[in-house]
Each structure stands twice: as C-alpha cells, then as structure tokens.
Scaffold this motif. Sequence first.
Motif, PDB file in Angstrom:
ATOM      1  N   ASN A 164     -37.307  -0.472 -12.695  1.00  0.00           N
ATOM      2  CA  ASN A 164     -39.053  -1.201 -13.420  1.00  0.00           C
ATOM      3  C   ASN A 164     -38.521  -2.055 -13.560  1.00  0.00           C
ATOM      4  O   ASN A 164     -39.027  -3.408 -12.887  1.00  0.00           O
ATOM      5  CB  ASN A 164     -39.548  -0.159 -14.381  1.00  0.00           C
ATOM      6  N   TYR A 165     -37.324  -2.520 -14.596  1.00  0.00           N
ATOM      7  CA  TYR A 165     -37.118  -4.036 -14.698  1.00  0.00           C
ATOM      8  C   TYR A 165     -36.696  -4.523 -13.405  1.00  0.00           C
ATOM      9  O   TYR A 165     -37.768  -5.466 -13.099  1.00  0.00           O
ATOM     10  CB  TYR A 165     -35.991  -4.161 -15.998  1.00  0.00           C
ATOM     11  N   LEU A 166     -36.434  -3.549 -12.352  1.00  0.00           N
ATOM     12  CA  LEU A 166     -35.535  -4.700 -11.967  1.00  0.00           C
ATOM     13  C   LEU A 166     -36.868  -4.860 -10.530  1.00  0.00           C
ATOM     14  O   LEU A 166     -36.993  -6.258  -9.732  1.00  0.00           O
ATOM     15  CB  LEU A 166     -34.142  -4.028 -11.154  1.00  0.00           C
ATOM     16  N   VAL A 167     -37.387  -4.143 -10.347  1.00  0.00           N
ATOM     17  CA  VAL A 167     -38.704  -4.330  -9.489  1.00  0.00           C
ATOM     18  C   VAL A 167     -39.711  -5.363  -9.956  1.00  0.00           C
ATOM     19  O   VAL A 167     -40.032  -5.903  -9.061  1.00  0.00           O
ATOM     20  CB  VAL A 167     -39.615  -2.084  -8.952  1.00  0.00           C
ATOM     21  N   ALA A 168     -39.793  -4.463 -11.403  1.00  0.00           N
ATOM     22  CA  ALA A 168     -41.211  -6.040 -11.811  1.00  0.00           C
ATOM     23  C   ALA A 168     -40.979  -6.829 -11.810  1.00  0.00           C
ATOM     24  O   ALA A 168     -41.853  -7.737 -12.053  1.00  0.00           O
ATOM     25  CB  ALA A 168     -42.559  -5.308 -12.815  1.00  0.00           C
ATOM     26  N   TYR A 169     -39.274  -7.246 -12.803  1.00  0.00           N
ATOM     27  CA  TYR A 169     -39.629  -8.857 -12.705  1.00  0.00           C
ATOM     28  C   TYR A 169     -38.617  -9.609 -12.292  1.00  0.00           C
ATOM     29  O   TYR A 169     -38.582 -10.487 -11.696  1.00  0.00           O
ATOM     30  CB  TYR A 169     -39.037  -8.310 -14.403  1.00  0.00           C
ATOM     31  N   GLU A 170     -37.671  -8.877 -11.756  1.00  0.00           N
ATOM     32  CA  GLU A 170     -36.322  -9.737 -11.043  1.00  0.00           C
ATOM     33  C   GLU A 170     -36.378 -10.149  -8.949  1.00  0.00           C
ATOM     34  O   GLU A 170     -36.183 -11.117  -8.848  1.00  0.00           O
ATOM     35  CB  GLU A 170     -34.976  -9.233 -11.614  1.00  0.00           C
ATOM     36  N   LEU A 171     -37.114  -8.613  -8.561  1.00  0.00           N
ATOM     37  CA  LEU A 171     -37.363  -8.493  -7.196  1.00  0.00           C
ATOM     38  C   LEU A 171     -37.902  -9.474  -6.349  1.00  0.00           C
ATOM     39  O   LEU A 171     -37.170 -10.478  -5.636  1.00  0.00           O
ATOM     40  CB  LEU A 171     -37.423  -6.708  -6.971  1.00  0.00           C
ATOM     41  N   PRO A 172     -39.457  -9.301  -7.256  1.00  0.00           N
ATOM     42  CA  PRO A 172     -40.452  -9.981  -5.729  1.00  0.00           C
ATOM     43  C   PRO A 172     -40.000 -11.550  -5.674  1.00  0.00           C
ATOM     44  O   PRO A 172     -39.465 -11.681  -4.471  1.00  0.00           O
ATOM     45  CB  PRO A 172     -41.973  -9.957  -7.316  1.00  0.00           C
TER      46      PRO A 172
ATOM     47  N   PRO B 103     -45.993 -11.927 -11.446  1.00  0.00           N
ATOM     48  CA  PRO B 103     -46.619 -11.057 -12.799  1.00  0.00           C
ATOM     49  C   PRO B 103     -47.550  -9.470 -12.262  1.00  0.00           C
ATOM     50  O   PRO B 103     -47.782  -8.867 -13.211  1.00  0.00           O
ATOM     51  CB  PRO B 103     -48.336 -12.283 -13.437  1.00  0.00           C
ATOM     52  N   VAL B 104     -47.997  -9.600 -10.964  1.00  0.00           N
ATOM     53  CA  VAL B 104     -48.844  -9.306 -10.950  1.00  0.00           C
ATOM     54  C   VAL B 104     -47.944  -7.742 -10.305  1.00  0.00           C
ATOM     55  O   VAL B 104     -48.578  -6.507 -10.657  1.00  0.00           O
ATOM     56  CB  VAL B 104     -49.827  -9.082  -9.072  1.00  0.00           C
ATOM     57  N   VAL B 105     -47.245  -7.937  -9.929  1.00  0.00           N
ATOM     58  CA  VAL B 105     -45.880  -6.464  -9.636  1.00  0.00           C
ATOM     59  C   VAL B 105     -45.421  -5.651 -11.115  1.00  0.00           C
ATOM     60  O   VAL B 105     -45.795  -5.058 -11.061  1.00  0.00           O
ATOM     61  CB  VAL B 105     -44.980  -7.035  -9.187  1.00  0.00           C
ATOM     62  N   TYR B 106     -45.491  -7.645 -12.367  1.00  0.00           N
ATOM     63  CA  TYR B 106     -45.275  -6.351 -13.358  1.00  0.00           C
ATOM     64  C   TYR B 106     -46.563  -5.013 -13.590  1.00  0.00           C
ATOM     65  O   TYR B 106     -46.254  -4.781 -14.378  1.00  0.00           O
ATOM     66  CB  TYR B 106     -44.903  -7.699 -14.429  1.00  0.00           C
ATOM     67  N   GLN B 107     -47.652  -6.286 -13.924  1.00  0.00           N
ATOM     68  CA  GLN B 107     -49.029  -5.488 -14.756  1.00  0.00           C
ATOM     69  C   GLN B 107     -48.653  -3.881 -13.408  1.00  0.00           C
ATOM     70  O   GLN B 107     -49.320  -3.058 -14.735  1.00  0.00           O
ATOM     71  CB  GLN B 107     -50.210  -6.925 -14.360  1.00  0.00           C
ATOM     72  N   THR B 108     -48.835  -4.719 -12.410  1.00  0.00           N
ATOM     73  CA  THR B 108     -49.020  -3.156 -11.683  1.00  0.00           C
ATOM     74  C   THR B 108     -48.015  -2.020 -12.235  1.00  0.00           C
ATOM     75  O   THR B 108     -48.225  -0.830 -12.151  1.00  0.00           O
ATOM     76  CB  THR B 108     -48.958  -3.523  -9.963  1.00  0.00           C
ATOM     77  N   VAL B 109     -46.363  -2.300 -11.885  1.00  0.00           N
ATOM     78  CA  VAL B 109     -45.292  -1.317 -12.085  1.00  0.00           C
ATOM     79  C   VAL B 109     -45.964  -0.694 -13.823  1.00  0.00           C
ATOM     80  O   VAL B 109     -45.690   0.490 -14.560  1.00  0.00           O
ATOM     81  CB  VAL B 109     -43.983  -2.073 -11.893  1.00  0.00           C
ATOM     82  N   TYR B 110     -45.869  -1.883 -14.923  1.00  0.00           N
ATOM     83  CA  TYR B 110     -46.280  -0.658 -16.149  1.00  0.00           C
ATOM     84  C   TYR B 110     -47.465  -0.615 -16.962  1.00  0.00           C
ATOM     85  O   TYR B 110     -47.458  -0.795 -17.515  1.00  0.00           O
ATOM     86  CB  TYR B 110     -45.349  -1.878 -17.670  1.00  0.00           C
ATOM     87  N   GLY B 111     -48.947  -1.191 -16.182  1.00  0.00           N
ATOM     88  CA  GLY B 111     -49.694  -1.189 -16.321  1.00  0.00           C
ATOM     89  C   GLY B 111     -49.857   0.602 -15.906  1.00  0.00           C
ATOM     90  O   GLY B 111     -51.018   1.455 -16.201  1.00  0.00           O
ATOM     91  N   PHE B 112     -49.459   0.881 -13.860  1.00  0.00           N
ATOM     92  CA  PHE B 112     -49.509   2.301 -14.023  1.00  0.00           C
ATOM     93  C   PHE B 112     -48.842   3.287 -15.501  1.00  0.00           C
ATOM     94  O   PHE B 112     -49.213   3.819 -15.396  1.00  0.00           O
ATOM     95  CB  PHE B 112     -49.430   2.119 -12.904  1.00  0.00           C
TER      96      PHE B 112
END
Length: 502
Positions: A415-423, A490-499
């Motif tokens: 989740n950290y990689l996908v939400a914070y680093e990957l985009p 930020p959108v990806v982060y909020q989507t992953v962790y918000g979901f």
Amino acid sequence: MSQATTTHGPVLTILRREATDTLSDWRILIPIGLLTFLVPIGALFGVIYAYSNVETPEGVVNLMPFIVLLVGFLPASFSLIVALEVFVGERERGSLESLFSMPISDGQLYRGKLLAAIVPPIGASLIAMLLFGVGLSIFAPTALLGRIDLAIFSQMVLLSIAQALAMVSAAVVISSHTNTVRLANLLASFILVPVAIMVQLEAVLIIGERYDVLNAIMAVMLILTIVLSRTGIGSFKRESILSREHLALNFSQINRALNAFISEIRPAGTNPDKHLPLFYVQTAHGPERKLSAWIKRFYRQELAVVWRETRLALAVVLICCLAAIIFGSQFTPESQREQSLANIMTRLDVNRGALVTAKFGNLLSTNLFAIFFAGLFSALSLGFFGLMLPVINLMSIAFRASTLAASGGIGAGLNYLVAYELPHGLIEIPLSMFAAALALRLGASLAFVPPTYSAGRHLLWAWGMYLKVFCLVIVPGFVLAGLVEVLLTPVVYQTVYGFLGI
C-alpha cells in the motif's frame, strides 16, 4: 621472458635515471631526510610528554591512530615536490628534449616517471611511520597504546600509502601539463588542500572509531589513483609538450568546442569542427537555423548516441540500485548509530495533506537542483555524487516498505509503494538513474580519453552531452513527475488509504 624484459626495461631505465638524480640532489635529500626522521621522533616524545602532563590523558590515547597517520602524511606531502618536477623540472633544466628522444613509447615514459615519483613519498612515509611505531613499542607507556594495535597501525600505514599514491598521481598529471616549476607548485595547492581536509575528516572518524569508513576512504583513494594514472597516460603526448610554449585559457576556443558538442551529440572522438552550429540542422539547401528541427533531431538520432555512450554506466547504476534495494529491505538496525540511520530513512510526511498543498515549484527546483549539482561535481568525484542520489533514494524506499511490511504485513508495504511512491516514482526514479549514468560518464571522461581527444576536450564533450540531455530529457521528465506528485499522488494516496479506512 624476453617480451617482459622488452616491456619493462625502458620503465626500469627511467626509474634508475630518476633515482640517481634524486639521490644526488642534496636540496631534495636533506629536507626529506629531516622530515622523515625528525617528525616521528618529535611526535613520539611529544605524545609521551602530553600523556604524562595533561589532566585528561584519555584524549591523547584517543588521538594515537591519527598521530600515526599524521607522521606518515607530513613527509609524503613534502616529497610531493619530486613528483611535481618530473616533467616540468626537465624542461627548466633543458634536458626534456634528450629525455623525449629516448626510443620508448609515451606510455612507457610516463609509467617510468610515475613509478620514480612514487618511491620518495612512499619511502619517506613508511620509514617515518615504522620509526614512530618502533619508538612507541620501546619508550611509550603501555596505557598510551590502549587505542592502537597492530591491525589499526597497519590500517593507518595503508591509508597513508593510498593518500600518497593519489597525491603523486595528481602531481605527475600537473607536471606534464605545466611549463614552469613555479606554476606546478602553485597548482599543488589543489592537491594538498583537499587531502589536508580529508586528513581532518579522518581524525574525526578515528575519534569516533569508524574504521569501516576509513577503509572506504582508502578504496576511494586507490580508485582515484588508477583514474589519475589512466588520465595522465591517456593525455600524455610528448609532441604537444615540446610544442607548448605558453599555457593560457582560450575561452573563445573552449566556448566554440562546447557549443559544438551541445549542438550535436556525436560519439566521443569526433572532431567538433564537423559539428553544425548551435540550433542548426542540415537541409537540402545547406545548414539552416531551425530550433524545432534541432530538437527533433535530438530525440530521433542523438538519443541513440547517448544510449551507446552511457550503456556501461547505466549497467553500473542498475547494479548499484539493485544492491541498494536489497540492503534497504534487509537492513535491521541494532546499534544506536544504525538506529539513527533508520530514523533518517523512515522520515515520512505523516501528514499526507502536505502532498495536496505541496508547491510544484519547490518540488521541481529541489529535485533539479540536486541532480544538476551532483552532475556538476561528477568530474571531481568520478560520478560518485550523481550515483548516490538514486542509490540513497531506493535504499530508503526499500527500507520503509520492508519496515511497514514487517509491522503490518505485506499489504502494508505494498500500500505504501502504490499510494505514495509509485505514481510519480515511475517517472522520477528511471530519470534519476539516467542522470546518474550521465554523471558517471562525465566522471569517467578524464580517465578514458579517446585517442583523438585531449582530456580537456573529452571533458567538454561529456559536459555538452550532459547539459543537452539535462535540458531536453531530465527537466521535462521531472516537470511531468512533479505534476504527477502534486496532482495525482495525493488522489491515489487518499483512494488507497481512504478505501481501507486507514
């Protein structure tokens, strides 16, 4: 056997010739001899006196390894005068023409001179350090030797030899490119000042007992020696030395060559006179100034040249980055010092709102500033500064992901990689690796010189390629990565962790 004799015979002849000249010159022998014998004797009785009379003798004990290193450094630094005169001294004595008339190759002549210049500094340093070590074992109190044993003493000896080799290699390069002994002595400050700063850094590391870092410094010094030796051999041409009457910086010629290399990237060794002027392209009617066509030519043709010229550097960067990922993912802090390193690598923006309000200009300027100045100093650091940027970044990312996976499961790390680093990382990380490869190629430009280039011209060629690629590839790529980091991450982060409700 005969082939080896043929190869090494001229080198040994030059060595014997230089040894005879040095041993017969009292102006060199007396100062070197005094430093070689008086420095260790003075240091020996100085530390014994200090240990017996100061209120806190532990400070003297902690400095003992550094004093051993200093005893070897002082005679070697003065013996540098022999290396500075190996070529320019021959010119002032009027014996350069007879030396160059010897039936040997330029490489054999340079290696013979280099070997002859190495002997006095290494010999003076070894004698001084061994004399100091013997004196310590005989006269010093046992408690004074609490911080030094045979292994540490040997490490100081090897470190002193590595520093002397690097200084001599640089001094011989200076001697082969100057016209007067006075100028060579002035340029020697560019050797002694950095090494003196390095010695001060080594004192701090010795007090902190970071002998592992001292080993790394020793390895860097040996690599620098090899690079400087190759640079000297590659750029040494006796005809150009004989025809060199006056050294002057021809800024107009430098500017023309750099403009030519920026205008059109061709393989190293190509004559810059064959390059088109800046922003010009070849058309059916001859060279014409067309900026759009000039840019298209870069992406369609010149990037292939850049790839061929940097593919070995890219392989080195890839290997180092893979090693950084493995190290970061397997790193387990145990000591307090390792925990401090872990704290640095896990420094994250806990408040993810910072991603939303982050200023695009700040992100872009910070990234480009770091990459550009790492490349700027690559010629001095052999590309080390440029290489460290992606290596440290990937090591930190791997450590963060593995730490999260260890505490919250594999999903937490993913989740950290996908939400914070990957985009933005999909763009930023390959670009930083590409920039590191360019920095390595720039750093190697002084060590691996094409036969048709001088070392200076090859450096200009590498600088031209670096600047053009930086402006047309790195800057646009980081602009895109910055936009993604500000708008999409930020959108990806909020989507992953918000979901997930985290």
